[in-house]
Write a protein that holds these residues in place. Sequence first.
Motif, PDB file in Angstrom:
ATOM      1  N   GLU B   5    -169.086 -40.472 -40.357  1.00  0.00           N
ATOM      2  CA  GLU B   5    -169.235 -40.030 -38.974  1.00  0.00           C
ATOM      3  C   GLU B   5    -167.857 -39.881 -38.321  1.00  0.00           C
ATOM      4  O   GLU B   5    -167.570 -38.892 -37.648  1.00  0.00           O
ATOM      5  CB  GLU B   5    -170.085 -41.053 -38.216  1.00  0.00           C
ATOM      6  CG  GLU B   5    -170.894 -40.439 -37.104  1.00  0.00           C
ATOM      7  CD  GLU B   5    -171.749 -41.487 -36.416  1.00  0.00           C
ATOM      8  OE1 GLU B   5    -171.876 -41.399 -35.193  1.00  0.00           O
ATOM      9  OE2 GLU B   5    -172.247 -42.389 -37.111  1.00  0.00           O
ATOM     10  N   ARG B   8    -165.827 -36.897 -40.145  1.00  0.00           N
ATOM     11  CA  ARG B   8    -166.251 -35.537 -39.803  1.00  0.00           C
ATOM     12  C   ARG B   8    -165.776 -35.128 -38.415  1.00  0.00           C
ATOM     13  O   ARG B   8    -165.492 -33.947 -38.172  1.00  0.00           O
ATOM     14  CB  ARG B   8    -167.768 -35.405 -39.928  1.00  0.00           C
ATOM     15  CG  ARG B   8    -168.230 -35.463 -41.376  1.00  0.00           C
ATOM     16  CD  ARG B   8    -169.736 -35.351 -41.481  1.00  0.00           C
ATOM     17  NE  ARG B   8    -170.180 -33.996 -41.265  1.00  0.00           N
ATOM     18  CZ  ARG B   8    -170.509 -33.143 -42.248  1.00  0.00           C
ATOM     19  NH1 ARG B   8    -170.423 -33.526 -43.497  1.00  0.00           N
ATOM     20  NH2 ARG B   8    -170.917 -31.932 -41.983  1.00  0.00           N
ATOM     21  N   LYS B   9    -165.662 -36.102 -37.515  1.00  0.00           N
ATOM     22  CA  LYS B   9    -165.178 -35.785 -36.155  1.00  0.00           C
ATOM     23  C   LYS B   9    -163.716 -35.346 -36.174  1.00  0.00           C
ATOM     24  O   LYS B   9    -163.233 -34.702 -35.245  1.00  0.00           O
ATOM     25  CB  LYS B   9    -165.345 -37.008 -35.246  1.00  0.00           C
ATOM     26  CG  LYS B   9    -166.775 -37.240 -34.810  1.00  0.00           C
ATOM     27  CD  LYS B   9    -166.803 -38.041 -33.504  1.00  0.00           C
ATOM     28  CE  LYS B   9    -168.218 -38.222 -32.990  1.00  0.00           C
ATOM     29  NZ  LYS B   9    -168.955 -39.277 -33.708  1.00  0.00           N
ATOM     30  N   PRO B  12    -162.252 -30.213 -36.993  1.00  0.00           N
ATOM     31  CA  PRO B  12    -162.886 -29.296 -36.028  1.00  0.00           C
ATOM     32  C   PRO B  12    -163.723 -28.218 -36.698  1.00  0.00           C
ATOM     33  O   PRO B  12    -164.747 -27.807 -36.151  1.00  0.00           O
ATOM     34  CB  PRO B  12    -161.698 -28.685 -35.266  1.00  0.00           C
ATOM     35  CG  PRO B  12    -160.462 -29.112 -35.978  1.00  0.00           C
ATOM     36  CD  PRO B  12    -160.803 -30.293 -36.817  1.00  0.00           C
ATOM     37  N   GLU B  15    -167.265 -29.159 -37.077  1.00  0.00           N
ATOM     38  CA  GLU B  15    -168.020 -29.267 -35.821  1.00  0.00           C
ATOM     39  C   GLU B  15    -168.536 -27.902 -35.374  1.00  0.00           C
ATOM     40  O   GLU B  15    -169.304 -27.791 -34.430  1.00  0.00           O
ATOM     41  CB  GLU B  15    -167.118 -29.838 -34.724  1.00  0.00           C
ATOM     42  CG  GLU B  15    -166.519 -31.172 -35.071  1.00  0.00           C
ATOM     43  CD  GLU B  15    -167.423 -32.323 -34.673  1.00  0.00           C
ATOM     44  OE1 GLU B  15    -167.540 -32.594 -33.468  1.00  0.00           O
ATOM     45  OE2 GLU B  15    -168.028 -32.933 -35.584  1.00  0.00           O
ATOM     46  N   ARG B  16    -168.051 -26.869 -36.054  1.00  0.00           N
ATOM     47  CA  ARG B  16    -168.427 -25.503 -35.666  1.00  0.00           C
ATOM     48  C   ARG B  16    -169.870 -25.210 -36.001  1.00  0.00           C
ATOM     49  O   ARG B  16    -170.443 -25.783 -36.925  1.00  0.00           O
ATOM     50  CB  ARG B  16    -167.571 -24.483 -36.426  1.00  0.00           C
ATOM     51  CG  ARG B  16    -166.169 -24.310 -35.895  1.00  0.00           C
ATOM     52  CD  ARG B  16    -165.551 -23.094 -36.538  1.00  0.00           C
ATOM     53  NE  ARG B  16    -166.270 -21.877 -36.173  1.00  0.00           N
ATOM     54  CZ  ARG B  16    -166.120 -20.710 -36.795  1.00  0.00           C
ATOM     55  NH1 ARG B  16    -165.308 -20.603 -37.815  1.00  0.00           N
ATOM     56  NH2 ARG B  16    -166.774 -19.650 -36.389  1.00  0.00           N
ATOM     57  N   SER B  17    -170.431 -24.268 -35.243  1.00  0.00           N
ATOM     58  CA  SER B  17    -171.710 -23.741 -35.689  1.00  0.00           C
ATOM     59  C   SER B  17    -171.659 -22.228 -35.568  1.00  0.00           C
ATOM     60  O   SER B  17    -170.930 -21.674 -34.744  1.00  0.00           O
ATOM     61  CB  SER B  17    -172.853 -24.329 -34.864  1.00  0.00           C
ATOM     62  OG  SER B  17    -172.712 -23.950 -33.521  1.00  0.00           O
ATOM     63  N   ARG B  22    -174.969 -25.469 -38.034  1.00  0.00           N
ATOM     64  CA  ARG B  22    -173.667 -25.985 -38.411  1.00  0.00           C
ATOM     65  C   ARG B  22    -173.207 -25.359 -39.733  1.00  0.00           C
ATOM     66  O   ARG B  22    -174.007 -24.847 -40.508  1.00  0.00           O
ATOM     67  CB  ARG B  22    -173.701 -27.510 -38.499  1.00  0.00           C
ATOM     68  CG  ARG B  22    -174.416 -28.082 -39.690  1.00  0.00           C
ATOM     69  CD  ARG B  22    -174.437 -29.607 -39.586  1.00  0.00           C
ATOM     70  NE  ARG B  22    -175.068 -30.200 -40.760  1.00  0.00           N
ATOM     71  CZ  ARG B  22    -174.380 -30.630 -41.811  1.00  0.00           C
ATOM     72  NH1 ARG B  22    -173.068 -30.553 -41.840  1.00  0.00           N
ATOM     73  NH2 ARG B  22    -175.010 -31.156 -42.848  1.00  0.00           N
ATOM     74  N   ASN B  36    -157.668 -32.895 -37.408  1.00  0.00           N
ATOM     75  CA  ASN B  36    -156.853 -32.779 -36.188  1.00  0.00           C
ATOM     76  C   ASN B  36    -155.470 -33.399 -36.368  1.00  0.00           C
ATOM     77  O   ASN B  36    -154.489 -32.907 -35.812  1.00  0.00           O
ATOM     78  CB  ASN B  36    -157.563 -33.483 -35.024  1.00  0.00           C
ATOM     79  CG  ASN B  36    -158.716 -32.645 -34.492  1.00  0.00           C
ATOM     80  OD1 ASN B  36    -158.585 -31.420 -34.366  1.00  0.00           O
ATOM     81  ND2 ASN B  36    -159.839 -33.280 -34.207  1.00  0.00           N
ATOM     82  N   TYR B 387    -165.143 -35.230 -46.648  1.00  0.00           N
ATOM     83  CA  TYR B 387    -165.911 -34.979 -45.421  1.00  0.00           C
ATOM     84  C   TYR B 387    -167.326 -34.495 -45.691  1.00  0.00           C
ATOM     85  O   TYR B 387    -168.076 -34.242 -44.756  1.00  0.00           O
ATOM     86  CB  TYR B 387    -165.181 -33.977 -44.523  1.00  0.00           C
ATOM     87  CG  TYR B 387    -164.504 -32.823 -45.231  1.00  0.00           C
ATOM     88  CD1 TYR B 387    -165.232 -31.897 -45.973  1.00  0.00           C
ATOM     89  CD2 TYR B 387    -163.115 -32.676 -45.164  1.00  0.00           C
ATOM     90  CE1 TYR B 387    -164.605 -30.843 -46.617  1.00  0.00           C
ATOM     91  CE2 TYR B 387    -162.471 -31.629 -45.821  1.00  0.00           C
ATOM     92  CZ  TYR B 387    -163.215 -30.718 -46.539  1.00  0.00           C
ATOM     93  OH  TYR B 387    -162.588 -29.684 -47.181  1.00  0.00           O
TER      94      TYR B 387
END
Lengths: 149, 409
Positions: B5, B8-9, B12, B15-17, B22, B36, B387
């Motif tokens: 969790e 994965r944050k 970025p 986090e895209r969809s 997703r 990041n 990830y």
Amino acid sequence: MPGLEDLYREIILDHYRNPRNRGEIESPPATIVEGHNPLCGDEITLHLLIADGVVSDVKTAGQGCSISQSSASMMTQAVIGRPVNEARAIIHRFKHMMSIEDHVHDEHLESPPLGDLEALQGVVKFPVRIKCAVLAWNTLAQALDESGV
Amino acid sequence: MINLETIRKDFPFLERSIDGRRVIYLDSANTSQKPNQVIDAMSAFMRDAYAPINRSAYRMAAAATDAYEGARAKIATFVNAPSADEVVFSRNATEALNLFAQGWSRARLSPGDAVVLTHMEHHANVVPWQMMAAERGIELRWIPLTDDGHLDLTDLDRLLDGAKVLSFTAMSNVLGTLNPVRLLCDAAHQAGAIAMVDACQSVPHSVTDVVAMGADLCAFSAHKMLGPSGIGALWGRSEILEALPPLLGGGNMIDDVRLDRFTCAPVPAKFEAGTPAIVEAIGFGAAIDYLSSIGMAEIRRHEMDLTRYALDSLTERFGSDITIHGPANVEERGGVISFAFRDLHPHDVSQVLDEKNVCVRAGHHCAKPLMRQMGANATVRASMYLYNDRSDVDALCEGLAGANDIFGF
């Protein structure tokens, strides 16, 4: 993203499942040319027979995806029996449809209609697949060049 | 345990969809996504600290040089290189392999000298040697494969007899096979050959110790290990790097230049002509910090678990409709799963998966000799990284099931 139904039209899947004019023609007299798609590894071997300025037979062998195989199958149907200059015109017309070649209008020669090949129009919406669709056509163009007509 | 969790944050891209769904990224053997921490380190360096390296006297330039050399030191520590000076920055693993293959062949090999490769090499470890075979008359020998996707070492001694170089991949980018690196390096040395390891698939996914590997040289790329594209590294034992001529001439790589001659700078500057990928080096260093903070052993454990889950899921769900290439035992393979699905062409499979935002590679994976050995002209390849989680594998299975609807099984 355009839908997959734009790409996998029924007529394309039909040619994929039941490809026309598969096989080989004895060489000589046939011209044999191999084509490669360096991105995916697809290979096509095209056998071309010309008699009296007419494409009398074309056969293809090799492996490929549904788009490359159906395109090759429909291409053979479109050019067999056509005079060489008409076959070249169809190649130009097809590549124009694939948006990779400007259509050169020759007022002395109206290109025959693409017919079933129009089903491949949807490939243009999936740019990475255009190379699949034109592999057979580039190979045919090369074979025409090499056959010296 | 890896905290998925949290991880994965950090990415970025994950986090895209697209179209409200997703993105499932299963193409990390090709190139990895970036956290990041890497993106921020590079943009902060460009924003606040960008300056030339190795050539100007002002403080900003000195600080930039320190940052660049700091990245080199991080890489050295990461692969347990005895000295940071043994780490050469290259454009990628391909350039690192070319640097050695071309340089060593021209400087040290004579017509008739043998170089041993394997049937599972990436084109990057095939074509440079073929180029040198053509240019220098070098003989190329090949270690074949077993049916289950391992190297067939039956004739290893005969193949290495009299050979000058053994160059091989630590892990197949198609089969996932983990090769016995130490055994191969020792065998090469016993035969008097240099051992070059293409480690660009293994370094991102497991603990790397170039000393324990027993290798003489080792190449890898930043972009496969959370770093930016455009930078990679060649580690080499200092005696070999000393004897290896540079591939490119220019600024930074010289000691002195006169009208009729030049002398080279010491290693590693000798191999880094021109302004290098400074920002990318900073990013490479940040990627190594990130991987180290999680721990390579943890990452390997996670990927083994996930690979086992993927192999089980695909086999249970699709049975004889799926053919998975490479070793079945996850101890013997990395998280790279190449497969054939029914008689569908990989391009078509990938196209169907793409509609579900599942990103896989379809093609020959830059290993055409291997593909010919396998009797395929392409495969679908799903590859995993730290990830990815089980939901990604489930999405792959769902996507494959969707191929039925279109192709009418």
